[in-house]
Scaffold this motif. Structure first.
Motif, PDB file in Angstrom:
ATOM      1  N   PHE A  96       0.854  -1.188   0.000  1.00 13.41           N
ATOM      2  CA  PHE A  96       0.000   0.000   0.000  1.00 13.41           C
ATOM      3  C   PHE A  96       0.885   1.232   0.000  1.00 13.41           C
ATOM      4  CE2 PHE A  96      -2.411   3.457   2.056  1.00 13.41           C
ATOM      5  CZ  PHE A  96      -3.414   3.567   1.103  1.00 13.41           C
ATOM      6  N   GLN A  97       0.864   1.938  -1.107  1.00 13.62           N
ATOM      7  CA  GLN A  97       1.605   3.182  -1.235  1.00 13.62           C
ATOM      8  C   GLN A  97       0.680   4.217  -1.851  1.00 13.62           C
ATOM      9  OE1 GLN A  97       5.127   2.412  -3.553  1.00 13.62           O
ATOM     10  NE2 GLN A  97       5.975   0.967  -2.086  1.00 13.62           N
ATOM     11  N   CYS A  98       0.567   5.333  -1.193  1.00 14.29           N
ATOM     12  CA  CYS A  98      -0.303   6.404  -1.674  1.00 14.29           C
ATOM     13  C   CYS A  98       0.460   7.716  -1.527  1.00 14.29           C
ATOM     14  CB  CYS A  98      -1.600   6.430  -0.870  1.00 14.29           C
ATOM     15  SG  CYS A  98      -2.833   7.578  -1.498  1.00 14.29           S
ATOM     16  N   SER A  99       0.715   8.381  -2.639  1.00 14.28           N
ATOM     17  CA  SER A  99       1.535   9.587  -2.574  1.00 14.28           C
ATOM     18  C   SER A  99       1.064  10.622  -3.586  1.00 14.28           C
ATOM     19  CB  SER A  99       3.007   9.251  -2.842  1.00 14.28           C
ATOM     20  OG  SER A  99       3.167   8.738  -4.156  1.00 14.28           O
ATOM     21  N   GLN A 100       1.367  11.855  -3.275  1.00 11.51           N
ATOM     22  CA  GLN A 100       1.078  12.971  -4.177  1.00 11.51           C
ATOM     23  C   GLN A 100       2.379  13.697  -4.469  1.00 11.51           C
ATOM     24  OE1 GLN A 100      -2.223  15.730  -3.311  1.00 11.51           O
ATOM     25  NE2 GLN A 100      -0.787  17.401  -3.518  1.00 11.51           N
ATOM     26  N   LEU A 161       7.837  -6.464  -7.883  1.00 11.44           N
ATOM     27  CA  LEU A 161       8.992  -7.074  -7.221  1.00 11.44           C
ATOM     28  C   LEU A 161       9.045  -6.663  -5.753  1.00 11.44           C
ATOM     29  CD1 LEU A 161      11.595  -8.717  -7.340  1.00 11.44           C
ATOM     30  CD2 LEU A 161      12.783  -6.651  -8.137  1.00 11.44           C
ATOM     31  N   HIS A 162       8.776  -5.395  -5.492  1.00 13.66           N
ATOM     32  CA  HIS A 162       8.704  -4.891  -4.114  1.00 13.66           C
ATOM     33  C   HIS A 162       7.673  -5.693  -3.325  1.00 13.66           C
ATOM     34  CE1 HIS A 162       7.291  -2.220  -0.883  1.00 13.66           C
ATOM     35  NE2 HIS A 162       8.465  -1.628  -0.949  1.00 13.66           N
ATOM     36  N   GLN A 163       6.531  -5.935  -3.946  1.00 11.08           N
ATOM     37  CA  GLN A 163       5.460  -6.688  -3.296  1.00 11.08           C
ATOM     38  C   GLN A 163       5.886  -8.129  -3.020  1.00 11.08           C
ATOM     39  OE1 GLN A 163       2.022  -7.185  -5.754  1.00 11.08           O
ATOM     40  NE2 GLN A 163       0.684  -7.782  -4.072  1.00 11.08           N
ATOM     41  N   GLN A 164       6.558  -8.752  -3.992  1.00 10.38           N
ATOM     42  CA  GLN A 164       6.999 -10.134  -3.824  1.00 10.38           C
ATOM     43  C   GLN A 164       7.992 -10.267  -2.666  1.00 10.38           C
ATOM     44  OE1 GLN A 164       6.123 -12.980  -5.499  1.00 10.38           O
ATOM     45  NE2 GLN A 164       4.521 -11.842  -6.556  1.00 10.38           N
ATOM     46  N   ILE A 165       8.927  -9.323  -2.588  1.00 10.12           N
ATOM     47  CA  ILE A 165       9.904  -9.353  -1.497  1.00 10.12           C
ATOM     48  C   ILE A 165       9.215  -9.120  -0.164  1.00 10.12           C
ATOM     49  CG2 ILE A 165      11.910  -8.160  -0.511  1.00 10.12           C
ATOM     50  CD1 ILE A 165      12.835  -7.632  -3.399  1.00 10.12           C
ATOM     51  N   LYS A 166       8.287  -8.159  -0.142  1.00 12.98           N
ATOM     52  CA  LYS A 166       7.571  -7.859   1.101  1.00 12.98           C
ATOM     53  C   LYS A 166       6.761  -9.068   1.575  1.00 12.98           C
ATOM     54  CE  LYS A 166       6.295  -4.843   4.246  1.00 12.98           C
ATOM     55  NZ  LYS A 166       5.174  -3.932   3.951  1.00 12.98           N
TER      56      LYS A 166
END
Length: 258
Positions: A96-100, A161-166
């Protein structure tokens, strides 16, 4: 023109969730519009349009100006888009990443310093020119769109990839850390591994006292060191007061050895 206001992420999301406001912005990015024009095109009352425009203006998304009437009457308010932002949301298991992000200012030549590849040439070609023909503009925009698609394609792979590692780390966290608070500490560190973990703020959010906070951190340190020792096959010794470096908390060898 009023002073510039930059909406925060929560405010921006709240504003953009409304379909009518998105329809208004979609038209205003093309050219300035009068409220009556927007009401006719979107199919809602002018009163409703004015309500949406007032909200968009207060958040800094749009700005109003006085424009002379073609029929010789008094000047009327006309609206255009002011704020240039990018909102990104990535959501999935262990993600979950939410940015402006505020888009960079400056002309094409200044922006070219932040670009790579063929789009640098595009920036150089259009630099200093106030007008560009439709055909040439379509050609340049096509090249930029293609470059954006390539970046998005690579970004999607990086996010996956970030999700898989996490996910793999999360399974370890679930098995090696008993309490919810311990796991929360680790997840907070993993979510911003390049930033310093503000444990005091974290403890305040969980309403932990000084003694409970110290005990929690000692437990996390102990378990991380034990996990690191088990996976490296080495003994790691240290006093209870020693500060655990966060590269160790993340299981990273600072020398780069496997």
């Amino acid at each position: 023109m009023g002073c510039e206001v930059v909406a925060g992420l929560d405010e921006a999301l709240s504003i953009l969730q409304n379909k009518a406001r998105r329809s208004i912005l979609e038209r205003l990015v093309r050219e300035p519009h009068y409220p009556l024009q927007l009401a006719d095109q979107i199919g809602i009352s002018q009163q409703a349009v004015m309500k949406h425009l007032k909200l968009l203006e207060s958040a800094g998304f749009v700005v109003k100006m006085k424009a002379a009437s073609n029929k010789g009457g008094p000047p009327k308010n006309i609206y255009s888009v002011q704020q240039a932002i990018s909102i990104r949301i990535d959501l999935g298991p262990d993600l979950f990443q939410c940015s402006q992000r505020i888009l960079p200012a400056g002309g094409p030549l200044k922006l070219s310093n932040r670009l790579k590849g063929d789009v640098v040439k595009v920036a150089e070609i259009v630099s200093g020119r106030k007008k560009i023909g439709v055909g040439e503009g379509a050609h340049h925009l096509s090249a930029i769109s293609e470059a954006i698609e390539k970046l998005d394609y690579e970004r999607d792979a990086l996010i996956a990839l970030h999700q898989q590692i996490k996910q793999r780390v999360s399974s370890t966290v679930d098995s090696d850390f008993d309490s919810y608070e311990q796991r929360l500490v680790i997840h907070n560190i993993l979510e911003s591994p390049r930033s310093n973990f503000n444990f005091k703020e974290f403890a305040r959010e969980l309403q932990l006292g000084a003694e409970a906070s110290e005990r929690l951190m000692d437990e996390v340190r102990s378990r991380v060191v034990r996990q690191l020792a088990e996976r490296s096959g080495q003994f790691i010794a240290g006093s209870q007061t020693i500060e655990l470096p966060w590269w160790a908390a993340l299981g990273i060898d600072p020398k780069g050895s496997p």
